[in-house]
Motif scaffolding. Structure first.
Motif, PDB file in Angstrom:
ATOM      1  N   SER A 142       0.921  -1.275  -0.213  1.00 22.41           N
ATOM      2  CA  SER A 142       0.150  -0.235   0.283  1.00 22.41           C
ATOM      3  C   SER A 142       1.323   1.102   0.066  1.00 22.41           C
ATOM      4  O   SER A 142       1.591   1.928   1.036  1.00 22.41           O
ATOM      5  CB  SER A 142      -0.604  -0.185   1.191  1.00 22.41           C
ATOM      6  N   ALA A 143       0.892   2.005  -1.213  1.00 23.54           N
ATOM      7  CA  ALA A 143       1.895   3.110  -1.141  1.00 23.54           C
ATOM      8  C   ALA A 143       1.390   4.041  -0.310  1.00 23.54           C
ATOM      9  O   ALA A 143       1.961   5.564  -0.010  1.00 23.54           O
ATOM     10  CB  ALA A 143       1.516   3.897  -2.621  1.00 23.54           C
ATOM     11  N   LEU A 144      -0.313   4.125   0.102  1.00 23.75           N
ATOM     12  CA  LEU A 144      -0.519   5.036   0.587  1.00 23.75           C
ATOM     13  C   LEU A 144      -0.142   5.033   1.847  1.00 23.75           C
ATOM     14  O   LEU A 144       0.096   6.271   3.068  1.00 23.75           O
ATOM     15  CB  LEU A 144      -1.886   5.218   0.402  1.00 23.75           C
ATOM     16  N   ASP A 145       0.111   4.081   2.324  1.00 24.80           N
ATOM     17  CA  ASP A 145      -0.153   3.610   3.861  1.00 24.80           C
ATOM     18  C   ASP A 145       1.442   2.945   4.343  1.00 24.80           C
ATOM     19  O   ASP A 145       1.595   2.802   5.663  1.00 24.80           O
ATOM     20  CB  ASP A 145      -0.878   2.696   4.297  1.00 24.80           C
ATOM     21  N   GLY A 146       2.322   3.318   3.266  1.00 28.66           N
ATOM     22  CA  GLY A 146       3.938   3.050   3.486  1.00 28.66           C
ATOM     23  C   GLY A 146       3.671   1.493   3.276  1.00 28.66           C
ATOM     24  O   GLY A 146       4.535   1.134   4.405  1.00 28.66           O
ATOM     25  N   ILE A 147       2.955   0.956   3.742  1.00 33.74           N
ATOM     26  CA  ILE A 147       2.988  -1.319   3.455  1.00 33.74           C
ATOM     27  C   ILE A 147       4.337  -1.724   2.567  1.00 33.74           C
ATOM     28  O   ILE A 147       3.752  -1.467   2.126  1.00 33.74           O
ATOM     29  CB  ILE A 147       1.719  -1.800   3.973  1.00 33.74           C
TER      30      ILE A 147
END
Length: 295
Positions: free
Chosen positions: A152-157
Protein backbone atom coordinates in the motif's frame (compact mmCIF):
# COMPACT_ATOMS: atom_id res chain seq x y z
CA UNK A 1 24.09 -2.18 4.45
CA UNK A 2 27.45 -1.46 6.07
CA UNK A 3 30.22 0.82 4.94
CA UNK A 4 32.24 -2.18 3.72
CA UNK A 5 29.58 -3.01 1.12
CA UNK A 6 30.28 -2.15 -2.52
CA UNK A 7 28.56 1.02 -3.73
CA UNK A 8 25.46 0.39 -5.85
CA UNK A 9 23.73 2.91 -8.07
CA UNK A 10 21.26 2.89 -10.91
CA UNK A 11 18.12 4.16 -12.59
CA UNK A 12 14.78 2.70 -11.50
CA UNK A 13 11.83 3.33 -13.80
CA UNK A 14 8.33 3.26 -12.27
CA UNK A 15 5.81 2.31 -14.95
CA UNK A 16 2.16 1.25 -15.12
CA UNK A 17 -1.27 2.37 -16.25
CA UNK A 18 -2.73 5.73 -15.14
CA UNK A 19 -3.94 6.07 -11.56
CA UNK A 20 -2.43 2.90 -10.06
CA UNK A 21 -0.34 4.86 -7.53
CA UNK A 22 3.04 5.35 -9.25
CA UNK A 23 3.45 8.93 -8.02
CA UNK A 24 2.35 8.02 -4.49
CA UNK A 25 4.93 5.22 -4.49
CA UNK A 26 7.76 7.48 -5.67
CA UNK A 27 6.93 10.18 -3.14
CA UNK A 28 6.88 7.47 -0.46
CA UNK A 29 10.27 5.97 -1.38
CA UNK A 30 12.00 9.32 -1.86
CA UNK A 31 10.43 10.86 1.22
CA UNK A 32 9.48 14.08 -0.57
CA UNK A 33 6.41 15.17 -2.53
CA UNK A 34 7.88 15.43 -6.02
CA UNK A 35 4.99 14.11 -8.14
CA UNK A 36 1.39 15.27 -8.43
CA UNK A 37 -1.04 13.01 -6.58
CA UNK A 38 -4.77 13.28 -7.26
CA UNK A 39 -7.60 10.81 -7.70
CA UNK A 40 -7.76 11.73 -11.40
CA UNK A 41 -5.89 9.64 -13.96
CA UNK A 42 -3.10 10.95 -16.20
CA UNK A 43 -1.94 13.70 -13.83
CA UNK A 44 1.76 12.93 -14.36
CA UNK A 45 2.85 14.26 -17.77
CA UNK A 46 6.64 14.35 -17.50
CA UNK A 47 9.37 11.98 -16.47
CA UNK A 48 10.26 13.16 -12.97
CA UNK A 49 13.40 11.88 -11.26
CA UNK A 50 13.62 11.47 -7.50
CA UNK A 51 17.04 10.64 -6.08
CA UNK A 52 17.52 8.63 -2.88
CA UNK A 53 21.09 8.32 -1.62
CA UNK A 54 22.79 6.52 1.25
CA UNK A 55 26.38 5.72 2.18
CA UNK A 56 26.58 2.78 -0.21
CA UNK A 57 23.76 3.32 -2.67
CA UNK A 58 22.04 5.82 -4.93
CA UNK A 59 18.64 5.06 -6.45
CA UNK A 60 17.49 7.38 -9.23
CA UNK A 61 13.74 6.83 -9.49
CA UNK A 62 11.79 7.94 -12.56
CA UNK A 63 8.07 8.54 -12.13
CA UNK A 64 6.52 8.32 -15.59
CA UNK A 65 3.14 9.09 -17.20
CA UNK A 66 0.61 6.27 -17.18
CA UNK A 67 0.76 3.88 -20.13
CA UNK A 68 -2.07 4.67 -22.55
CA UNK A 69 -3.05 4.75 -26.21
CA UNK A 70 -2.18 8.27 -27.43
CA UNK A 71 -5.09 10.51 -28.47
CA UNK A 72 -3.17 13.78 -28.74
CA UNK A 73 0.34 14.91 -29.62
CA UNK A 74 0.68 15.48 -25.87
CA UNK A 75 -0.05 11.80 -25.21
CA UNK A 76 2.58 10.78 -27.79
CA UNK A 77 5.14 12.92 -25.96
CA UNK A 78 4.10 11.40 -22.63
CA UNK A 79 4.68 7.89 -24.03
CA UNK A 80 8.12 8.97 -25.24
CA UNK A 81 8.97 9.83 -21.63
CA UNK A 82 7.94 6.28 -20.64
CA UNK A 83 10.08 4.72 -23.37
CA UNK A 84 13.10 6.91 -22.60
CA UNK A 85 12.92 5.90 -18.94
CA UNK A 86 12.94 2.23 -19.98
CA UNK A 87 15.88 2.69 -22.34
CA UNK A 88 18.26 3.70 -19.53
CA UNK A 89 16.69 1.75 -16.64
CA UNK A 90 18.76 -0.65 -14.54
CA UNK A 91 15.62 -1.88 -12.75
CA UNK A 92 11.93 -1.50 -13.62
CA UNK A 93 9.09 -1.32 -11.11
CA UNK A 94 5.85 -2.31 -12.81
CA UNK A 95 3.01 -0.98 -10.67
CA UNK A 96 -0.59 -2.11 -10.88
CA UNK A 97 -3.38 -2.36 -8.31
CA UNK A 98 -6.08 -4.73 -7.14
CA UNK A 99 -8.59 -3.27 -9.64
CA UNK A 100 -6.59 -3.24 -12.88
CA UNK A 101 -6.49 -5.89 -15.60
CA UNK A 102 -3.83 -6.78 -18.16
CA UNK A 103 -4.22 -5.37 -21.68
CA UNK A 104 -2.19 -5.34 -24.89
CA UNK A 105 -0.94 -1.77 -24.40
CA UNK A 106 0.81 -2.97 -21.25
CA UNK A 107 2.03 -6.09 -23.05
CA UNK A 108 3.76 -4.04 -25.74
CA UNK A 109 5.58 -1.96 -23.14
CA UNK A 110 6.59 -4.93 -21.01
CA UNK A 111 8.15 -6.64 -24.06
CA UNK A 112 10.76 -3.84 -24.17
CA UNK A 113 12.11 -4.63 -20.70
CA UNK A 114 15.38 -6.58 -20.51
CA UNK A 115 16.51 -5.62 -16.99
CA UNK A 116 15.34 -6.90 -13.56
CA UNK A 117 11.58 -6.40 -13.25
CA UNK A 118 9.90 -5.97 -9.86
CA UNK A 119 6.13 -6.44 -9.94
CA UNK A 120 4.22 -4.22 -7.48
CA UNK A 121 0.57 -4.86 -6.59
CA UNK A 122 -0.66 -1.65 -4.94
CA UNK A 123 -3.71 -0.67 -2.86
CA UNK A 124 -3.82 -3.87 -0.80
CA UNK A 125 -5.23 -1.73 2.05
CA UNK A 126 -8.47 -1.67 0.04
CA UNK A 127 -8.58 -5.44 -0.56
CA UNK A 128 -11.30 -7.64 0.89
CA UNK A 129 -10.72 -11.28 1.85
CA UNK A 130 -8.35 -12.99 -0.59
CA UNK A 131 -8.75 -10.30 -3.27
CA UNK A 132 -5.08 -9.24 -3.19
CA UNK A 133 -3.70 -12.80 -3.29
CA UNK A 134 -6.13 -13.76 -6.07
CA UNK A 135 -5.14 -10.71 -8.10
CA UNK A 136 -1.45 -11.50 -7.71
CA UNK A 137 -2.07 -15.03 -8.97
CA UNK A 138 -3.93 -13.55 -11.97
CA UNK A 139 -1.06 -11.18 -12.83
CA UNK A 140 1.59 -13.89 -12.58
CA UNK A 141 0.00 -15.46 -15.67
CA UNK A 142 0.79 -12.33 -17.70
CA UNK A 143 3.91 -10.77 -16.17
CA UNK A 144 7.12 -12.69 -15.53
CA UNK A 145 9.02 -10.75 -12.88
CA UNK A 146 12.11 -11.21 -10.73
CA UNK A 147 10.08 -10.42 -7.61
CA UNK A 148 6.42 -9.91 -6.70
CA UNK A 149 5.54 -7.54 -3.84
CA UNK A 150 2.12 -6.49 -2.53
CA UNK A 151 2.06 -2.96 -1.08
CA UNK A 152 0.00 0.00 0.00
CA UNK A 153 1.88 3.07 -1.23
CA UNK A 154 -0.56 5.30 0.62
CA UNK A 155 0.00 3.61 3.99
CA UNK A 156 3.67 2.70 3.46
CA UNK A 157 3.01 -1.04 3.75
CA UNK A 158 5.95 -3.17 2.46
CA UNK A 159 7.84 -0.14 1.10
CA UNK A 160 10.91 -1.51 2.91
CA UNK A 161 10.61 -4.74 0.91
CA UNK A 162 10.52 -2.75 -2.33
CA UNK A 163 13.63 -0.80 -1.26
CA UNK A 164 15.57 -3.95 -0.32
CA UNK A 165 14.66 -5.67 -3.59
CA UNK A 166 15.77 -2.63 -5.60
CA UNK A 167 19.14 -2.40 -3.83
CA UNK A 168 19.69 -6.15 -4.35
CA UNK A 169 18.96 -5.68 -8.07
CA UNK A 170 21.15 -2.61 -8.68
CA UNK A 171 24.56 -2.91 -10.33
CA UNK A 172 27.75 -1.87 -8.56
CA UNK A 173 28.41 1.69 -9.71
CA UNK A 174 29.49 5.09 -8.33
CA UNK A 175 26.81 7.70 -7.65
CA UNK A 176 25.44 9.47 -10.72
CA UNK A 177 24.47 12.67 -8.87
CA UNK A 178 25.76 14.54 -5.81
CA UNK A 179 24.52 12.73 -2.70
CA UNK A 180 22.53 15.75 -1.47
CA UNK A 181 20.65 16.20 -4.77
CA UNK A 182 16.97 15.26 -4.62
CA UNK A 183 15.79 15.60 -8.22
CA UNK A 184 16.83 16.54 -11.75
CA UNK A 185 14.10 19.17 -12.13
CA UNK A 186 14.49 22.92 -11.39
CA UNK A 187 12.49 24.74 -8.72
CA UNK A 188 10.23 26.40 -11.31
CA UNK A 189 9.10 22.96 -12.52
CA UNK A 190 7.85 21.96 -9.07
CA UNK A 191 6.20 25.33 -8.53
CA UNK A 192 4.25 24.85 -11.77
CA UNK A 193 3.34 21.26 -10.81
CA UNK A 194 1.97 22.39 -7.44
CA UNK A 195 -0.28 24.97 -9.13
CA UNK A 196 -1.35 22.38 -11.72
CA UNK A 197 -2.21 19.89 -8.96
CA UNK A 198 -4.57 22.42 -7.36
CA UNK A 199 -6.32 22.86 -10.71
CA UNK A 200 -6.86 19.08 -10.89
CA UNK A 201 -8.29 19.11 -7.37
CA UNK A 202 -10.62 22.08 -7.87
CA UNK A 203 -12.14 21.61 -11.34
CA UNK A 204 -14.12 18.83 -12.98
CA UNK A 205 -14.30 16.95 -16.28
CA UNK A 206 -11.98 18.00 -19.11
CA UNK A 207 -10.84 21.38 -17.80
CA UNK A 208 -7.83 20.18 -15.73
CA UNK A 209 -6.53 18.09 -18.66
CA UNK A 210 -6.70 21.14 -20.92
CA UNK A 211 -4.52 23.26 -18.65
CA UNK A 212 -0.78 23.84 -18.48
CA UNK A 213 1.09 26.05 -16.01
CA UNK A 214 4.21 28.08 -16.67
CA UNK A 215 6.16 29.99 -14.02
CA UNK A 216 7.09 33.24 -15.72
CA UNK A 217 8.77 34.89 -12.76
CA UNK A 218 10.64 33.35 -9.81
CA UNK A 219 12.46 35.87 -7.63
CA UNK A 220 13.87 34.74 -4.31
CA UNK A 221 15.43 36.64 -1.42
CA UNK A 222 16.14 35.61 2.17
CA UNK A 223 12.54 35.93 3.37
CA UNK A 224 10.22 35.48 0.39
CA UNK A 225 9.85 33.99 -3.09
CA UNK A 226 7.81 36.03 -5.55
CA UNK A 227 6.24 34.00 -8.36
CA UNK A 228 4.06 34.75 -11.34
CA UNK A 229 2.25 31.74 -12.77
CA UNK A 230 0.46 31.72 -16.11
CA UNK A 231 -2.27 29.12 -16.51
CA UNK A 232 -2.96 28.17 -20.13
CA UNK A 233 -6.24 26.67 -21.34
CA UNK A 234 -7.34 25.57 -24.80
CA UNK A 235 -10.55 27.60 -25.17
CA UNK A 236 -11.98 30.94 -24.02
CA UNK A 237 -14.88 29.18 -22.27
CA UNK A 238 -12.34 27.30 -20.12
CA UNK A 239 -10.70 30.57 -19.13
CA UNK A 240 -13.99 31.70 -17.61
CA UNK A 241 -14.34 28.42 -15.72
CA UNK A 242 -10.80 28.65 -14.30
CA UNK A 243 -11.33 32.26 -13.14
CA UNK A 244 -14.85 31.64 -11.82
CA UNK A 245 -17.47 34.12 -10.59
CA UNK A 246 -15.69 37.32 -9.51
CA UNK A 247 -12.40 35.43 -9.62
CA UNK A 248 -13.35 33.19 -6.68
CA UNK A 249 -12.31 29.88 -8.29
CA UNK A 250 -8.85 31.15 -9.26
CA UNK A 251 -8.42 32.71 -5.82
CA UNK A 252 -9.12 29.32 -4.22
CA UNK A 253 -6.45 27.68 -6.40
CA UNK A 254 -3.96 30.42 -5.51
CA UNK A 255 -4.52 30.09 -1.75
CA UNK A 256 -4.15 26.29 -1.82
CA UNK A 257 -1.09 26.46 -4.09
CA UNK A 258 0.62 29.09 -1.96
CA UNK A 259 0.20 26.94 1.16
CA UNK A 260 1.91 23.96 -0.51
CA UNK A 261 4.57 26.15 -2.14
CA UNK A 262 5.53 27.59 1.25
CA UNK A 263 5.77 24.08 2.67
CA UNK A 264 7.82 22.85 -0.30
CA UNK A 265 10.28 25.77 -0.38
CA UNK A 266 10.35 26.40 3.37
CA UNK A 267 9.71 30.14 3.17
CA UNK A 268 7.01 32.73 2.47
CA UNK A 269 5.64 32.79 -1.08
CA UNK A 270 3.86 35.60 -2.91
CA UNK A 271 2.00 34.05 -5.85
CA UNK A 272 0.26 35.86 -8.70
CA UNK A 273 -1.80 33.85 -11.18
CA UNK A 274 -3.01 34.79 -14.66
CA UNK A 275 -5.11 32.78 -17.12
CA UNK A 276 -4.41 32.78 -20.87
CA UNK A 277 -5.72 30.90 -23.91
CA UNK A 278 -3.44 28.82 -26.15
CA UNK A 279 -5.92 27.20 -28.53
CA UNK A 280 -5.64 23.41 -28.81
CA UNK A 281 -2.13 23.50 -27.29
CA UNK A 282 -2.13 19.71 -26.67
CA UNK A 283 -2.19 19.13 -30.45
CA UNK A 284 0.35 21.76 -31.50
CA UNK A 285 4.06 21.06 -31.79
CA UNK A 286 5.13 24.63 -31.01
CA UNK A 287 3.23 24.68 -27.72
CA UNK A 288 4.39 21.21 -26.70
CA UNK A 289 7.99 22.35 -27.20
CA UNK A 290 7.37 25.49 -25.19
CA UNK A 291 5.94 23.51 -22.27
CA UNK A 292 8.83 21.01 -22.29
CA UNK A 293 7.13 17.98 -23.84
CA UNK A 294 9.34 17.92 -26.94
CA UNK A 295 13.02 18.65 -27.53
Amino acid sequence: MTNTSPHKAGFVSIIGKPNVGKSTLMNQVVGEKLSIITSKAQTTRHRIMGILSGDNFQIVYSDTPGILKPEYQLHQSMMKFVNSSLSDADVVLFVTDIYEAFDETLGETLKKINVPLIFILNKIDQAKGTQAEDKLTYWKEYVKADAYIMISALDGINIDKVFNQIVDSLPEHPAYFPKDQLTDKPERFFAAEIVREKIFLNYKKEVPYSTEVEIMEFKEDEKIIRMRAEIYVERKSQKGIIIGHKGEALKKVGIAARKDLEEFFGKQVHLETFVKVAEDWRKKEINLKRFGYKN
